[in-house]
Design a protein around this motif. Structure first.
Motif, PDB file in Angstrom:
ATOM      1  N   TYR A   1       0.818  -1.208   0.000  1.00 19.47           N
ATOM      2  CA  TYR A   1       0.000   0.000   0.000  1.00 19.47           C
ATOM      3  C   TYR A   1       0.854   1.261   0.000  1.00 19.47           C
ATOM      4  CZ  TYR A   1      -3.898  -3.069   0.173  1.00 19.47           C
ATOM      5  OH  TYR A   1      -4.807  -4.022  -0.175  1.00 19.47           O
ATOM      6  N   VAL A   2       2.084   1.165   0.515  1.00 18.27           N
ATOM      7  CA  VAL A   2       3.015   2.287   0.356  1.00 18.27           C
ATOM      8  C   VAL A   2       3.252   2.491  -1.139  1.00 18.27           C
ATOM      9  CG1 VAL A   2       5.380   3.059   0.678  1.00 18.27           C
ATOM     10  CG2 VAL A   2       4.142   2.083   2.593  1.00 18.27           C
ATOM     11  N   LEU A   3       3.404   1.388  -1.858  1.00 15.96           N
ATOM     12  CA  LEU A   3       3.609   1.491  -3.309  1.00 15.96           C
ATOM     13  C   LEU A   3       2.413   2.138  -3.989  1.00 15.96           C
ATOM     14  CD1 LEU A   3       5.351  -1.835  -4.323  1.00 15.96           C
ATOM     15  CD2 LEU A   3       6.271   0.482  -4.284  1.00 15.96           C
ATOM     16  N   VAL A   4       1.215   1.660  -3.657  1.00  8.96           N
ATOM     17  CA  VAL A   4       0.010   2.258  -4.249  1.00  8.96           C
ATOM     18  C   VAL A   4      -0.022   3.746  -3.940  1.00  8.96           C
ATOM     19  CG1 VAL A   4      -2.507   2.313  -4.191  1.00  8.96           C
ATOM     20  CG2 VAL A   4      -1.323   0.132  -4.124  1.00  8.96           C
ATOM     21  N   GLY A   5       0.259   4.077  -2.676  1.00  2.68           N
ATOM     22  CA  GLY A   5       0.232   5.478  -2.269  1.00  2.68           C
ATOM     23  C   GLY A   5       1.227   6.312  -3.065  1.00  2.68           C
ATOM     24  N   LEU A   6       2.416   5.759  -3.298  1.00  2.00           N
ATOM     25  CA  LEU A   6       3.433   6.526  -4.026  1.00  2.00           C
ATOM     26  C   LEU A   6       3.054   6.671  -5.495  1.00  2.00           C
ATOM     27  CD1 LEU A   6       6.719   5.284  -2.342  1.00  2.00           C
ATOM     28  CD2 LEU A   6       5.477   7.423  -1.998  1.00  2.00           C
ATOM     29  N   ILE A   7       2.439   5.627  -6.054  1.00  2.00           N
ATOM     30  CA  ILE A   7       1.977   5.747  -7.447  1.00  2.00           C
ATOM     31  C   ILE A   7       0.908   6.832  -7.533  1.00  2.00           C
ATOM     32  CG2 ILE A   7       0.726   4.562  -9.295  1.00  2.00           C
ATOM     33  CD1 ILE A   7       2.121   1.969  -8.354  1.00  2.00           C
ATOM     34  N   ASP A   8      -0.011   6.824  -6.552  1.00  3.41           N
ATOM     35  CA  ASP A   8      -1.042   7.865  -6.528  1.00  3.41           C
ATOM     36  C   ASP A   8      -0.408   9.248  -6.388  1.00  3.41           C
ATOM     37  OD1 ASP A   8      -3.121   6.150  -6.871  1.00  3.41           O
ATOM     38  OD2 ASP A   8      -3.524   5.899  -4.736  1.00  3.41           O
ATOM     39  N   LEU A   9       0.627   9.340  -5.560  1.00  2.78           N
ATOM     40  CA  LEU A   9       1.313  10.615  -5.378  1.00  2.78           C
ATOM     41  C   LEU A   9       1.900  11.081  -6.714  1.00  2.78           C
ATOM     42  CD1 LEU A   9       2.474  12.808  -3.461  1.00  2.78           C
ATOM     43  CD2 LEU A   9       4.515  11.391  -3.282  1.00  2.78           C
ATOM     44  N   ALA A  10       2.524  10.135  -7.412  1.00  2.00           N
ATOM     45  CA  ALA A  10       3.100  10.480  -8.709  1.00  2.00           C
ATOM     46  C   ALA A  10       2.017  10.980  -9.658  1.00  2.00           C
ATOM     47  CB  ALA A  10       3.820   9.273  -9.296  1.00  2.00           C
ATOM     48  N   MET A  11       0.851  10.291  -9.636  1.00  2.00           N
ATOM     49  CA  MET A  11      -0.249  10.736 -10.506  1.00  2.00           C
ATOM     50  C   MET A  11      -0.667  12.157 -10.157  1.00  2.00           C
ATOM     51  SD  MET A  11      -2.704   7.463 -11.246  1.00  2.00           S
ATOM     52  CE  MET A  11      -3.466   7.428  -9.657  1.00  2.00           C
ATOM     53  N   CYS A  12      -0.768  12.426  -8.857  1.00  2.00           N
ATOM     54  CA  CYS A  12      -1.156  13.764  -8.424  1.00  2.00           C
ATOM     55  C   CYS A  12      -0.155  14.795  -8.924  1.00  2.00           C
ATOM     56  CB  CYS A  12      -1.210  13.850  -6.906  1.00  2.00           C
ATOM     57  SG  CYS A  12      -2.621  13.045  -6.185  1.00  2.00           S
ATOM     58  N   LEU A  13       1.141  14.482  -8.776  1.00  5.92           N
ATOM     59  CA  LEU A  13       2.172  15.448  -9.150  1.00  5.92           C
ATOM     60  C   LEU A  13       2.133  15.715 -10.649  1.00  5.92           C
ATOM     61  CD1 LEU A  13       5.198  14.287  -6.948  1.00  5.92           C
ATOM     62  CD2 LEU A  13       3.619  16.174  -6.549  1.00  5.92           C
ATOM     63  N   VAL A  14       2.025  14.637 -11.415  1.00  7.21           N
ATOM     64  CA  VAL A  14       2.001  14.802 -12.868  1.00  7.21           C
ATOM     65  C   VAL A  14       0.765  15.592 -13.289  1.00  7.21           C
ATOM     66  CG1 VAL A  14       1.758  13.568 -15.049  1.00  7.21           C
ATOM     67  CG2 VAL A  14       3.383  12.761 -13.325  1.00  7.21           C
ATOM     68  N   ALA A  15      -0.386  15.212 -12.720  1.00  7.91           N
ATOM     69  CA  ALA A  15      -1.619  15.905 -13.091  1.00  7.91           C
ATOM     70  C   ALA A  15      -1.547  17.367 -12.700  1.00  7.91           C
ATOM     71  CB  ALA A  15      -2.818  15.229 -12.420  1.00  7.91           C
ATOM     72  N   ALA A  16      -1.003  17.624 -11.501  1.00  3.12           N
ATOM     73  CA  ALA A  16      -0.917  19.002 -11.034  1.00  3.12           C
ATOM     74  C   ALA A  16      -0.097  19.824 -12.012  1.00  3.12           C
ATOM     75  CB  ALA A  16      -0.282  19.041  -9.646  1.00  3.12           C
ATOM     76  N   ARG A  17       1.029  19.245 -12.427  1.00  5.99           N
ATOM     77  CA  ARG A  17       1.947  19.974 -13.273  1.00  5.99           C
ATOM     78  C   ARG A  17       1.428  20.109 -14.693  1.00  5.99           C
ATOM     79  NH1 ARG A  17       7.146  21.126 -11.814  1.00  5.99           N
ATOM     80  NH2 ARG A  17       7.817  22.860 -13.111  1.00  5.99           N
ATOM     81  N   LEU A  18       0.996  18.979 -15.273  1.00  7.00           N
ATOM     82  CA  LEU A  18       0.685  18.984 -16.695  1.00  7.00           C
ATOM     83  C   LEU A  18      -0.748  19.382 -17.012  1.00  7.00           C
ATOM     84  CD1 LEU A  18       2.636  15.823 -17.851  1.00  7.00           C
ATOM     85  CD2 LEU A  18       3.375  18.203 -17.751  1.00  7.00           C
ATOM     86  N   LEU A  19      -1.686  18.936 -16.160  1.00 10.98           N
ATOM     87  CA  LEU A  19      -3.085  19.220 -16.489  1.00 10.98           C
ATOM     88  C   LEU A  19      -3.554  20.549 -15.921  1.00 10.98           C
ATOM     89  CD1 LEU A  19      -4.825  15.745 -16.030  1.00 10.98           C
ATOM     90  CD2 LEU A  19      -4.107  16.860 -18.130  1.00 10.98           C
ATOM     91  N   PHE A  20      -3.148  20.819 -14.686  1.00 11.66           N
ATOM     92  CA  PHE A  20      -3.744  21.977 -14.032  1.00 11.66           C
ATOM     93  C   PHE A  20      -2.768  23.129 -13.872  1.00 11.66           C
ATOM     94  CE2 PHE A  20      -5.667  18.107 -12.010  1.00 11.66           C
ATOM     95  CZ  PHE A  20      -6.717  18.050 -12.903  1.00 11.66           C
ATOM     96  N   ASP A  21      -1.543  22.955 -14.343  1.00 13.79           N
ATOM     97  CA  ASP A  21      -0.539  24.007 -14.254  1.00 13.79           C
ATOM     98  C   ASP A  21      -0.330  24.516 -12.849  1.00 13.79           C
ATOM     99  OD1 ASP A  21      -0.128  23.943 -17.022  1.00 13.79           O
ATOM    100  OD2 ASP A  21      -1.927  25.156 -17.309  1.00 13.79           O
TER     101      ASP A  21
END
Lengths: 615, 378, 370
Positions: free
Chosen positions: B235-255
């Motif tokens: 679940y640490v892994l799942v959490g980190l993957i989710d974190l990565a998704m958040c970071l990418v989305a924050a940067r690329l989708l929502f600026d």
């Protein structure tokens, strides 16, 4: 074998005992908030390298004892040492050395067979070098090698049990604890399981403690400890225990035209003179009380001449339990037959009404490309007790669910009381009663509330409902205020029966009603069923206790969705030929023969195909 | 010693493998672990916004005048407002009542005259049902009105008096365009970590109790701590993957900018993830029942993370009692750090302080959780 | 007649059983009602957008009577609390970054001179945008303080905005949130209760027992829906009571209309829950599915952020969300005193959802077996 043993248990380890209990007590809080003794001061020893059985009815304390030995519970009094370690202080040391299979096997259902084995091998630190050979052997013994990739959740009950056992045997434990390993498993799987255990004991000198409610299993053990209500009643070799009933056991044929179960009913209804009676092979086997000579039973036996028969372990068990229960003068005795049903003259419905109330023609049910029930036809006549037998996964429950209208048939004709229940209107459903496999009750409602609900759901109300509830509570000796979820298993079964009978159905469906129930409660259950049948109710029942087939008028044996045999118990036994001494062996013979034929047919077809391709 | 260490390693690897497989084979787990975070990211990024844009405002001019016209022009010129001239007050009230406009600006009959006298009230009627929008609108309308006046004054069309004007020049740091997405998305990281941590894991131990698998697991050389540790890893892994998704989305989708150091983001997120995982396991081990566990997890971790952490509702606005309660919630400490890391930059003192606080939580929870899976059935 | 009576009685029996099964479990009694209390209070106190205590820092380089007066005005609002007095501009970053001040006011040295000369005197306001909503409100407050200051000194062109907020005169966010909880909180649990009701029976094997009784799927559906709706109404009532008597938020509309709306809304929620229940294989799945659904339903309901701020696609999607209309209906009846004529459009989508999901669940009862 013995030298291997000596190597593992140094002379320092308390001689040759793997378990030693002295004055062992365990107290729990009961559902009523009062403490009760699950074990009330038990002392015993288990010898190394032996197969030891703990037997007893529901609530005897077998599982508690198992968990105490595994170090999962702490004793409230007395002492318990396993492999020389005190269970209180050195639980981990014990757990490093023993293997334990709990009642629910402890398998991870979403992991495959191989993955389950790997997990337990890793946890027990099994050396990789020897692992492959060990697994291959276990898989071969359990006959699971073909399914290693299948998730444990998709295995039949018998296969799960075998896998559970295999997981405990990934290495050679110093002590193996098996808690009721064969509950709810059909005779074939049960036989396989015991063969594996026997083989492991012979080859590896295992010390095994097994708890069981089956006496034929206890019979195979070196030593048997009999428990009831947290007390040890007796211990000894099966021979020693059997000696207790020497000269008390008889067999009697019923009078001409009388079903064996009617004679059995008369005998078992006289508990002050008869300890136990069961129908078997068309006759009735019974045990008299030691204080009542055989000639005092004349009124019960009538013209039937009783002859002595060799005593069995089950006879000793029944005698021990009855004596203990009498000593305790326990009012709420699960073994007493339900009293409210009047015994009508046996001849009244003795010759069955020729009219069929259930007609099944070419019934088929498929799930995807799996055929659960293949072209099955049978009739059930009014007032009959009809038994549907078969190993786990034979299609019994599927057939049953189709009969009750819970599952649509893929094809074929189906009629219950003249209608197809799946399409029938509510009125038709009022005529049937249904007792599901798991005794489906609302666990947090009281007994009374459950009955009120099922009564109401069948359209009973007001005074009629109240009267019916009082009657049925009395009949099944139920405590109205008790909460159903906390009832012992045997009581749950009685409540489920009461709920299924509340609207006085003409047809009663019972799906494995005796699974996991001890012999005492089973006797009482069948007494109720035979009384119901005598009052004209048609009964369709599934079971995998083959001796229970003797209570039925007719039985059908199913395997792999196919109907293999249909007829009276006597006819079915006859069909099995020499193997048909008793129902259990007849059943095994019939099922194995059919499986052999199927394998041969497959082989022939393959050979034919090969020949063709060569040509 | 080395034998027992290797036994530990073998067991841990075996248990982790088992947990991974179980997680991957349970579809509903994956739905909550991956699908829900994606849905939340999209919803929060695109769907939710406190920002008022083009809010319809009804304007009733009872008597036209130059001043009134300029006022209306000021409102029309605002990017946040969309002016809708209406003939009568009754009409405007209908529109407000039915929710077709959010506010009414009424310029009364004697506006021109009273403006000359230096005291000209303009009526503003808001729909208070959505008080946040209403307050924002009030500020925007006030701004538009004063801009229009300043404009007129500059051209000497209005009576400015001899006194000068205080003019507020505002700068919003960290979030220059005052875009609510910028603070919702970092907050979402906290929410998702809580979800994966507490909610998903709350089912884990309880499930093993319910299915009876712990009983046979206990009677092996496994130690309780190993069971707990092995459950954390997948679940640490799942959490980190989710974190990565958040970071990418924050940067690329929502600026949304990520101004702080990525290392600090990872460090504090992992720390918080571990705390919430342990909390989930602790709840699970205590209740031993999946239904109760999930309810308790929702109430004690998810709700507070949403309500009390300063995610949407600023903690500065709440009563002292609630503020104290908020300080107990681990999410509060992570929320402050992650928002700063996203929007402001790396404040190492702040990062270290909250990492220490979260570490304290993790330690306490490990001890507590280990106790709940002691090898006893009574 | 007797037949109808008999059927009614059978359904009543089922309802009674469901209620008993729910309420006999002490844990259930707590799980169903304690959260409603706790969450209403929590939302009432914690869910606030209203500024009450904004810490700010001052960099007053003018040190004049005028600047002191402006700051006194600011302190006089009761909303702002000065936490730092700075001496140089480069200190601003320190107080804002660390969060010890939400905003910094920087008054330049020539402030008083410019005012005296009748020129505009800019005051710089630096806000912490990490919560832009709070920042926006704070800036609005400061602007109104400045306007008031100007008006006192005869500036500002003499135009004043006189605000009146309908339905929520002080624009308290509590008024916006607590009444909406009447619908939101009950939805959370009725959905779960409905979703678990069939899944639990299926898992315990009692559902088969139920299906072999003379009860038809429709009757089972009714018997199972009504208790869930009743529990939902009870929870709504608890929240309503807290709203009325604890937070003293006045109710302007008709109680009867409010409850009519709530029944419709809860019916639609129960329909969704029942369908989920019929789809789920076990309780765990029912629970996770419910949870997966609850999040978007709540976020897209307009409870916290307005629907109008959402992109067009999402706005259309909200039409199948009963909570959107439930929240709108409760707010409008409660705060606005809207009548049936005003809010009938809210009923239609909720009816539609109930009309689809309830029969679907009934159909699934019988066809999702084996």
């Amino acid at each position: 074998m013995n030298t291997a043993h000596a190597a593992r248990f140094g002379p320092s380890e308390e001689g040759a005992f793997v378990v030693r209990a002295e004055g062992l007590c365990k107290r729990f809080t009961g559902p009523d908030g009062k403490p009760f003794d699950a074990l009330g001061g038990v002392s015993f020893e288990v010898a190394a390298g032996r197969l030891t059985a703990l037997v007893g009815p529901d609530g005897a304390g077998k599982t508690t004892l198992m968990r105490l030995m595994a170090g999962l519970l702490h004793p409230d009094g007395g002492s318990l040492s396993v492999l020389g370690h005190d269970t209180r202080r050195e639980a981990q040391a014990i757990q490093n050395r023993i293997s334990y299979m709990p009642q629910r096997f402890g398998l991870y259902e979403d992991l495959s067979i191989q993955e389950n084995l790997d997990l337990y091998a890793d946890l027990h630190g099994v050396d990789r070098a020897i692992r492959a050979a060990r697994f291959a052997r276990l898989l071969e013994m359990t006959d699971l090698a073909r399914f290693t990739a299948r998730p444990a959740g998709q295995l039949s009950g018998g296969m799960k049990q075998k896998l559970g056992l295999a997981c405990t045997l990934v290495r050679v434990p110093d002590l193996l604890l098996l808690d009721e390993p064969s509950v709810g498993v059909d005779p074939l799987s049960r036989r396989d399981l015991w063969e594996i255990i026997a083989q492991m004991i012979a080859e590896e000198g295992l010390s095994v403690v097994v708890s069981t409610a089956y006496m034929d299993e206890a019979e195979r053990c070196d030593r048997v400890h009999v428990f009831n209500k947290g007390e040890q009643l007796a211990e000894g070799t099966p021979d020693e225990l059997r000696r207790r009933v020497r000269g008390l056991t008889y067999v009697a044929p019923p009078a001409k035209d009388e079903p064996a179960r009617d004679l059995q009913a008369r005998l078992i209804d006289a508990p002050e003179r008869v300890v136990d009676a069961v129908p078997s092979g068309g006759e009735v086997r019974f045990i008299r009380r030691p204080e009542c000579a055989l000639d005092t039973l004349g009124d019960l036996l009538g013209a039937s001449p009783a002859s002595a028969r060799p005593e069995e372990l089950e006879d000793a068990f029944m005698l021990l339990l009855r004596e203990h229960e009498t000593r305790r003068a326990d009012e709420a005795d699960a073994a007493r037959p339900a009293s409210g049903l009047t015994m009508e003259s046996a001849t009244h419905f003795g010759a069955q009404d020729p009219q069929s109330v259930i007609v099944v023609r070419d019934l088929v049910r498929t799930f995807g490309d799996f055929t659960a029930v293949a072209s099955t036809s049978f009739d059930v006549r009014r007032g009959e007790i009809f038994g549907l037998l078969g190993p786990n996964g034979a299609g019994k429950t599927t057939t049953f669910r189709m009969l009750c209208g819970l599952l649509p048939a893929s094809s074929g004709h189906l009629e219950v009381a003249g209608v197809n229940l799946r399409k029938a209107r509510a009125e038709a459903r009022k005529r049937i009663g249904y007792v599901a496999q798991k005794f489906a009750l609302y666990a947090n409602l009281s007994v009374r509330e459950n009955l009120e609900f099922f009564g109401g759901a069948y359209g009973l109300r007001g005074r009629a409902l109240r009267a019916r509830i009082h009657a049925i509570e009395a009949q099944f000796e139920l405590e109205p205020a008790a909460q159903s979820g906390t009832l012992p298993h045997g009581y749950k079964q009685r409540l489920a029966m009461a709920a299924g009978l509340i609207h006085e159905p003409r047809i009663l469906f019972l799906d494995e009603p005796t699974s996991g129930i001890d012999p005492l409660a089973r006797r009482a259950f069948w007494r109720t069923i035979t009384a119901l049948s005598q009052s004209g109710v048609t009964i369709i029942i599934t079971t995998h206790f083959m001796e229970e087939a003797e209570y039925c008028d007719r039985i059908a044996i199913q395997d792999a969705g196919k109907l293999l045999a249909l007829g009276t118990p006597r006819e079915v036994r006859a069909k099995a030929g020499d193997a048909g001494r008793d129902m259990n062996s007849a059943f095994i013979a019939i099922v194995e023969q059919s499986r052999r034929e199927k394998a041969e047919a497959l082989e022939q077809r393959r050979a034919g195909e090969r020949a063709e391709s060569v040509a | 010693m080395s034998a027992s260490a290797s036994g530990f390693r073998v067991r841990i690897v075996a248990l982790v493998r088992k947990e991974m497989r179980q997680m991957l084979r349970d579809r509903s787990n994956l739905l909550v672990g991956f699908l829900l975070p994606v849905a939340l990211i999209l919803l929060f990024g695109y769907g939710l916004s406190f920002d008022v844009k083009n809010a319809p405002v009804a304007i009733v001019t009872d008597q036209p005048s130059l001043g009134a016209r300029e006022l209306v022009a000021g409102i029309e010129g605002s990017a946040y407002l969309s002016a809708r001239p209406v003939a009568t007050m009754a009409q405007a009230e209908d529109l407000l009542g039915s929710g077709k406009v959010d506010a009414i600006v009424r310029i009364p009959v004697d506006f021109a005259r009273r403006e000359g006298q230096g005291h000209a009230p303009v009526q503003l009627i808001l729909n208070g049902i959505d008080s946040v929008t209403a307050s924002t609108l009030e500020a925007y309308i006030a701004g538009a009105v004063s801009k229009a006046l300043a404009h007129r004054m500059d051209r000497g069309q209005a009576t400015g008096g001899e006194a000068g004007q205080v003019e507020i020049v505002q700068r919003i740091w960290f979030n220059e365009t005052s875009n609510s997405t910028w603070y919702l998305v970092p907050g979402l990281v906290v929410l998702i970590m809580t979800l994966v941590g507490a909610f998903l894991t709350s089912l884990l131990v309880a499930r093993e109790w319910e299915r009876g698998t712990l009983e046979s697991l206990f009677v092996t050389p496994v130690r309780p701590l190993e069971i707990v540790l092995a459950k954390l890893v997948p679940y640490v892994l799942v959490g980190l993957i989710d974190l990565a998704m958040c970071l990418v989305a924050a940067r690329l989708l929502f600026d949304v900018p990520i101004r702080g150091s990525l290392f600090a983001v990872l460090l504090s997120s992992t720390m918080y993830l571990i705390v919430s995982l342990l909390l989930g396991l602790f709840i699970s081990g205590t209740t031993r029942n999946q239904f109760a566990a999930s309810q308790v997890a929702l109430l004690t971790s998810f709700m507070p993370a949403m309500m009390l952490s300063g995610f949407v509702f600023d903690l500065r606005n709440v009563p002292v009692g609630v503020q104290i309660a908020a300080q107990i919630v681990p999410a509060t400490h992570f929320m402050a750090v992650i928002k700063t890391l996203f929007l402001a930059g790396t404040d190492w003192a702040m990062v270290m302080r909250s990492v220490l606080i979260l570490g304290g939580y993790a330690l306490v929870l490990t001890v507590l959780t280990r106790r709940t899976v002691r090898k006893r059935l009574d | 007649m007797d037949r109808i009576l008999s059927v009614l009685f059978m359904i009543l029996t089922l309802i009674r059983k469901e209620l008993l099964a729910i309420f006999k479990d002490p844990a259930n009694r707590i799980v169903l009602f304690a959260p409603a209390f706790v969450q209403t209070l929590l939302f009432g106190y914690a869910a606030s957008f209203d500024l009450t205590n904004v810490p700010y820092a001052v960099l007053d380089q003018s040190r004049s009577a005028a600047s002191s007066e402006l700051l006194a005005h600011l302190d006089g609002t009761g909303v702002f609390r000065r936490t730092a007095t700075l001496t140089t501009p480069d200190q601003i970053a320190g107080v804002i970054d660390g969060g010890s001040a939400l905003m910094a006011i920087s008054i330049p040295a020539d402030f008083a001179d410019r005012l005296a000369q009748g020129r505009s005197a800019p005051v710089q306001l630096i806000l912490d945008g990490r919560n832009s909503t709070t920042a926006g409100s704070a800036s609005g407050y400061v602007a109104s303080v400045a306007t008031a200051f100007n008006a006192r000194h005869g500036g500002g062109g003499g135009v004043t905005l006189v605000r009146r907020a309908w339905y929520n005169p002080n624009l308290q966010s509590r008024w916006q949130i607590v009444p909406a909880m009447v619908a939101t909180l009950s939805m959370l649990q009725t959905l779960l209760l409905a979703a678990l009701s069939v899944a639990r029976e299926r898992e315990q094997g009692t559902f088969d027992q139920l299906l072999v009784t003379p009860l038809t799927p429709l009757q089972i559906l009714i018997g199972k829906s009504i208790p869930s709706i009743m529990v939902g109404m009870l929870q709504s009532t608890i929240v309503l009571m807290i709203s009325l008597f604890w937070f003293h938020i006045p109710m302007s509309g008709s109680v009867a209309l409010l409850y009519l709306g709530l029944v419709t809304f809860t019916g639609a929620s129960v329909g969704i829950g029942m369908s989920l229940s019929a789809l789920a294989l076990n309780m765990q799945q029912a629970m996770l599915y419910t949870f997966l659904l609850i999040m978007p339903l709540t976020l897209l309901s307009g409870l916290i952020t307005p629907i109008r701020n959402m992109p067009q696609v999402l706005q259309i999607a909200t039409y199948v969300n009963p909570l959107r209309f439930g929240v709108d209906l409760v707010r409008r009846v409660y705060l606005e005193g809207a009548g049936l004529g005003d809010i009938y459009p809210d009923f239609l989508p909720m009816f539609a959802v109930a009309a689809v999901t309830l029969p679907l669940a009934g159909w699934l009862f019988r066809h999702r077996l084996a």
